[in-house]
Design a protein around this motif. Structure first.
Motif: not given
Length: 126
Positions: A94-101, A69-78, A22-25, A80-84
């Motif tokens: 699958y959707y990603c969503a952002a909430k200001q908090t 497993t969910i993870s974040s790369d703050n440098a890339k504003n991304t 999920c790439a955010a901008s 990830y959801l690793q699904m095994n």
């Protein structure tokens, strides 16, 4: 312009793996929590996981614990959801969503999210 762009979906066999991105901008990434949701045909949308980029809190729905497993790369504003160990029941858009908090609580699935991506299809075949 705020954008959330999901990628990484596809067709996989039972037991396989996929990594969604999920790439955010357009907004300050660290001020938001990013959630992953899914919706299967004929079913209500379901919260899968959430990552609070401010304090690192992470939540999962019980059905994916130990597999996703969910993870974040703050440098890339991304985020990830690793699904095994994927199962047919994981088939959904699958959707990603952002909430200001900067901190999510256990009620993250019921939050009103500010922005949503367009979704990416995940299909698990048996």
């Amino acid at each position: 312009e705020v954008q959330l762009v999901e990628s990484g979906g596809g067709l996989v066999q039972v037991g396989g793996s996929l990594r969604l991105s999920c790439a955010a901008s357009g907004f300050t990434f660290g001020d938001y929590a990013i959630g992953w949701f899914r919706q299967a045909p004929g079913k209500e949308r379901e919260g899968v996981s959430c990552f609070s980029t401010g304090d690192g809190n992470i939540y999962y729905v019980d059905s994916v614990k130990g597999r996703f497993t969910i993870s974040s790369d703050n440098a890339k504003n991304t985020v990830y959801l690793q699904m095994n160990s994927l199962k047919p029941g994981d088939t959904a858009v699958y959707y990603c969503a952002a909430k200001q908090t900067q901190s999510v609580a256990a009620g993250w699935r019921n939050y009103e999210y500010d922005y949503w991506g367009q979704g990416t299809q995940v299909t698990v075949s048996s």
